[in-house]
Design a protein around this motif. Structure first.
Motif, PDB file in Angstrom:
ATOM      1  N   THR A  53       0.876  -1.160   0.000  1.00  0.00           N
ATOM      2  CA  THR A  53       0.000   0.000   0.000  1.00  0.00           C
ATOM      3  C   THR A  53       0.914   1.210   0.000  1.00  0.00           C
ATOM      4  OG1 THR A  53      -1.605  -1.194   1.316  1.00  0.00           O
ATOM      5  CG2 THR A  53      -1.849   1.188   1.223  1.00  0.00           C
ATOM      6  N   THR A  54       0.754   2.047  -0.974  1.00  0.00           N
ATOM      7  CA  THR A  54       1.633   3.204  -1.109  1.00  0.00           C
ATOM      8  C   THR A  54       0.776   4.448  -1.238  1.00  0.00           C
ATOM      9  OG1 THR A  54       3.235   1.838  -2.256  1.00  0.00           O
ATOM     10  CG2 THR A  54       3.493   4.195  -2.484  1.00  0.00           C
ATOM     11  N   GLN A  55       1.234   5.520  -0.681  1.00  0.00           N
ATOM     12  CA  GLN A  55       0.555   6.792  -0.818  1.00  0.00           C
ATOM     13  C   GLN A  55       0.690   7.266  -2.261  1.00  0.00           C
ATOM     14  OE1 GLN A  55      -1.066   8.666   1.452  1.00  0.00           O
ATOM     15  NE2 GLN A  55      -0.779   7.217   3.120  1.00  0.00           N
ATOM     16  N   ILE A  56      -0.427   7.646  -2.858  1.00  0.00           N
ATOM     17  CA  ILE A  56      -0.421   8.121  -4.239  1.00  0.00           C
ATOM     18  C   ILE A  56       0.490   9.335  -4.382  1.00  0.00           C
ATOM     19  CG2 ILE A  56      -1.853   9.148  -6.059  1.00  0.00           C
ATOM     20  CD1 ILE A  56      -2.244   6.120  -5.650  1.00  0.00           C
ATOM     21  N   GLN A  57       0.434  10.242  -3.447  1.00  0.00           N
ATOM     22  CA  GLN A  57       1.242  11.451  -3.521  1.00  0.00           C
ATOM     23  C   GLN A  57       2.738  11.118  -3.531  1.00  0.00           C
ATOM     24  OE1 GLN A  57       0.063  14.391  -4.271  1.00  0.00           O
ATOM     25  NE2 GLN A  57       2.122  15.241  -4.307  1.00  0.00           N
ATOM     26  N   THR A  58       3.149  10.149  -2.716  1.00  0.00           N
ATOM     27  CA  THR A  58       4.554   9.744  -2.681  1.00  0.00           C
ATOM     28  C   THR A  58       4.985   9.171  -4.026  1.00  0.00           C
ATOM     29  OG1 THR A  58       4.369   9.272  -0.324  1.00  0.00           O
ATOM     30  CG2 THR A  58       6.238   8.300  -1.478  1.00  0.00           C
ATOM     31  N   LEU A  59       4.143   8.316  -4.614  1.00  0.00           N
ATOM     32  CA  LEU A  59       4.451   7.756  -5.930  1.00  0.00           C
ATOM     33  C   LEU A  59       4.546   8.847  -6.983  1.00  0.00           C
ATOM     34  CD1 LEU A  59       2.345   4.495  -6.352  1.00  0.00           C
ATOM     35  CD2 LEU A  59       4.820   4.720  -6.391  1.00  0.00           C
ATOM     36  N   ARG A  60       3.599   9.772  -6.943  1.00  0.00           N
ATOM     37  CA  ARG A  60       3.589  10.855  -7.931  1.00  0.00           C
ATOM     38  C   ARG A  60       4.842  11.725  -7.771  1.00  0.00           C
ATOM     39  NH1 ARG A  60      -1.794  12.141  -8.528  1.00  0.00           N
ATOM     40  NH2 ARG A  60      -1.794  10.940 -10.420  1.00  0.00           N
ATOM     41  N   GLU A  61       5.229  12.023  -6.546  1.00  0.00           N
ATOM     42  CA  GLU A  61       6.440  12.818  -6.315  1.00  0.00           C
ATOM     43  C   GLU A  61       7.677  12.092  -6.838  1.00  0.00           C
ATOM     44  OE1 GLU A  61       6.426  13.612  -2.115  1.00  0.00           O
ATOM     45  OE2 GLU A  61       4.754  15.027  -2.278  1.00  0.00           O
ATOM     46  N   ARG A  62       7.769  10.775  -6.578  1.00  0.00           N
ATOM     47  CA  ARG A  62       8.896   9.996  -7.092  1.00  0.00           C
ATOM     48  C   ARG A  62       8.902  10.000  -8.607  1.00  0.00           C
ATOM     49  NH1 ARG A  62       8.421   4.347  -4.763  1.00  0.00           N
ATOM     50  NH2 ARG A  62      10.046   3.912  -6.291  1.00  0.00           N
ATOM     51  N   ALA A  63       7.723   9.822  -9.215  1.00  0.00           N
ATOM     52  CA  ALA A  63       7.622   9.812 -10.681  1.00  0.00           C
ATOM     53  C   ALA A  63       8.051  11.152 -11.256  1.00  0.00           C
ATOM     54  CB  ALA A  63       6.195   9.472 -11.112  1.00  0.00           C
ATOM     55  N   LYS A  87      -3.137  -5.641  -8.095  1.00  0.00           N
ATOM     56  CA  LYS A  87      -2.427  -4.717  -7.206  1.00  0.00           C
ATOM     57  C   LYS A  87      -2.461  -3.299  -7.765  1.00  0.00           C
ATOM     58  CE  LYS A  87       1.157  -7.243  -4.731  1.00  0.00           C
ATOM     59  NZ  LYS A  87       2.616  -7.378  -4.593  1.00  0.00           N
ATOM     60  N   LEU A  88      -2.362  -3.183  -9.093  1.00  0.00           N
ATOM     61  CA  LEU A  88      -2.354  -1.864  -9.721  1.00  0.00           C
ATOM     62  C   LEU A  88      -3.653  -1.114  -9.476  1.00  0.00           C
ATOM     63  CD1 LEU A  88      -0.636  -2.597 -13.161  1.00  0.00           C
ATOM     64  CD2 LEU A  88       0.368  -1.562 -11.125  1.00  0.00           C
ATOM     65  N   MET A  89      -4.717  -1.843  -9.224  1.00  0.00           N
ATOM     66  CA  MET A  89      -5.996  -1.172  -8.951  1.00  0.00           C
ATOM     67  C   MET A  89      -5.902  -0.300  -7.709  1.00  0.00           C
ATOM     68  SD  MET A  89      -8.501  -4.328 -10.036  1.00  0.00           S
ATOM     69  CE  MET A  89     -10.012  -3.555  -9.493  1.00  0.00           C
ATOM     70  N   ASN A  90      -4.984  -0.610  -6.794  1.00  0.00           N
ATOM     71  CA  ASN A  90      -4.802   0.194  -5.588  1.00  0.00           C
ATOM     72  C   ASN A  90      -4.172   1.550  -5.877  1.00  0.00           C
ATOM     73  OD1 ASN A  90      -5.789  -1.857  -3.901  1.00  0.00           O
ATOM     74  ND2 ASN A  90      -3.783  -2.830  -3.839  1.00  0.00           N
ATOM     75  N   ILE A  91      -3.548   1.672  -7.027  1.00  0.00           N
ATOM     76  CA  ILE A  91      -2.881   2.934  -7.370  1.00  0.00           C
ATOM     77  C   ILE A  91      -3.412   3.480  -8.686  1.00  0.00           C
ATOM     78  CG2 ILE A  91      -0.784   2.458  -6.054  1.00  0.00           C
ATOM     79  CD1 ILE A  91       0.445   1.805  -8.907  1.00  0.00           C
ATOM     80  N   CYS A  92      -4.657   3.207  -8.997  1.00  0.00           N
ATOM     81  CA  CYS A  92      -5.207   3.582 -10.306  1.00  0.00           C
ATOM     82  C   CYS A  92      -5.115   5.083 -10.570  1.00  0.00           C
ATOM     83  CB  CYS A  92      -6.631   3.080 -10.468  1.00  0.00           C
ATOM     84  SG  CYS A  92      -7.785   3.745  -9.286  1.00  0.00           S
ATOM     85  N   GLU A  93      -5.090   5.904  -9.535  1.00  0.00           N
ATOM     86  CA  GLU A  93      -5.013   7.355  -9.732  1.00  0.00           C
ATOM     87  C   GLU A  93      -3.725   7.774 -10.438  1.00  0.00           C
ATOM     88  OE1 GLU A  93      -5.808   9.567  -6.125  1.00  0.00           O
ATOM     89  OE2 GLU A  93      -7.142   7.965  -5.477  1.00  0.00           O
ATOM     90  N   ILE A  94      -2.651   7.056 -10.203  1.00  0.00           N
ATOM     91  CA  ILE A  94      -1.385   7.434 -10.832  1.00  0.00           C
ATOM     92  C   ILE A  94      -1.213   6.783 -12.203  1.00  0.00           C
ATOM     93  CG2 ILE A  94       0.098   5.630  -9.880  1.00  0.00           C
ATOM     94  CD1 ILE A  94       2.191   7.879  -9.403  1.00  0.00           C
ATOM     95  N   LEU A  95      -1.979   5.748 -12.498  1.00  0.00           N
ATOM     96  CA  LEU A  95      -1.823   5.061 -13.778  1.00  0.00           C
ATOM     97  C   LEU A  95      -2.099   5.973 -14.968  1.00  0.00           C
ATOM     98  CD1 LEU A  95      -3.339   1.540 -13.065  1.00  0.00           C
ATOM     99  CD2 LEU A  95      -0.941   2.217 -13.145  1.00  0.00           C
ATOM    100  N   SER A  96      -2.931   6.981 -14.772  1.00  0.00           N
ATOM    101  CA  SER A  96      -3.220   7.900 -15.884  1.00  0.00           C
ATOM    102  C   SER A  96      -1.988   8.708 -16.291  1.00  0.00           C
ATOM    103  CB  SER A  96      -4.372   8.838 -15.521  1.00  0.00           C
ATOM    104  OG  SER A  96      -4.012   9.648 -14.431  1.00  0.00           O
ATOM    105  N   ASP A  97      -0.975   8.761 -15.429  1.00  0.00           N
ATOM    106  CA  ASP A  97       0.281   9.431 -15.774  1.00  0.00           C
ATOM    107  C   ASP A  97       1.146   8.580 -16.704  1.00  0.00           C
ATOM    108  OD1 ASP A  97      -0.500  11.455 -14.084  1.00  0.00           O
ATOM    109  OD2 ASP A  97       0.800  10.842 -12.426  1.00  0.00           O
ATOM    110  N   PHE A  98       0.733   7.330 -16.916  1.00  0.00           N
ATOM    111  CA  PHE A  98       1.494   6.388 -17.729  1.00  0.00           C
ATOM    112  C   PHE A  98       0.581   5.771 -18.785  1.00  0.00           C
ATOM    113  CE2 PHE A  98       3.580   6.674 -13.674  1.00  0.00           C
ATOM    114  CZ  PHE A  98       4.901   6.817 -14.024  1.00  0.00           C
TER     115      PHE A  98
END
Length: 152
Positions: A25-35, A123-134
């Protein structure tokens, strides 16, 4: 027409650097910042430098590596019902799961959660908000069939 090759390669490298396969489980904001950090660090690289980095994630003989180097890229919206899955392999999914259109493959994944690739997709469904960046990489059927890309 713009060639989005650099954007596509940067997105590919960024996605692989995020190491999302191992997330729980990862924070979307953290993933987006890393990306965003990874993308910014790659933005001043040349296409040749990006291709060398991308090769760390691909075999030198992979179709995608060749396409990064030779194809023209564009952004466009497509009707998902017209998207075929023509990959020789996708993780541990059986070849018959990859012979139809994308909807057929999605239905297979939905009904066969016993494959590692199916579990990864869930698993990717848990971070679907960031998938639109890819955005997904879709390969033109003419390009795939000839194993080389059309110019134009």
């Amino acid at each position: 027409m713009s060639d989005y090759r650099k954007d596509v390669i940067i997105s590919f490298i960024t996605w692989n650097n995020l190491n999302i396969k191992n997330i729980q489980t990862t924070q979307i904001q953290t993933l987006r910042e890393r990306a965003n950090y990874i993308k910014a660090s790659l933005s001043n690289k040349t296409i040749d430098e990006l291709l060398q980095i991308a090769k760390m994630y691909l075999s030198n003989t992979s179709l995608l590596a060749k396409m990064f180097a030779k194809c023209n890229w564009k952004k466009e919206e497509v009707d998902i019902s017209n998207v075929s899955v023509v990959m020789p392999e996708l993780g541990d999914l059986p070849k018959e799961a990859l012979l139809g259109n994308l909807k057929d493959t999605a239905e297979f994944v939905k009904n066969h959660g016993n494959y590692e690739s199916s579990r990864y997709i869930y698993k990717l469904m848990n971070i679907c908000e960031i998938l639109s960046d890819f955005p997904p990489i879709l390969i033109d059927k003419d390009c795939h069939n000839r194993r080389k890309c059309k110019k134009g």
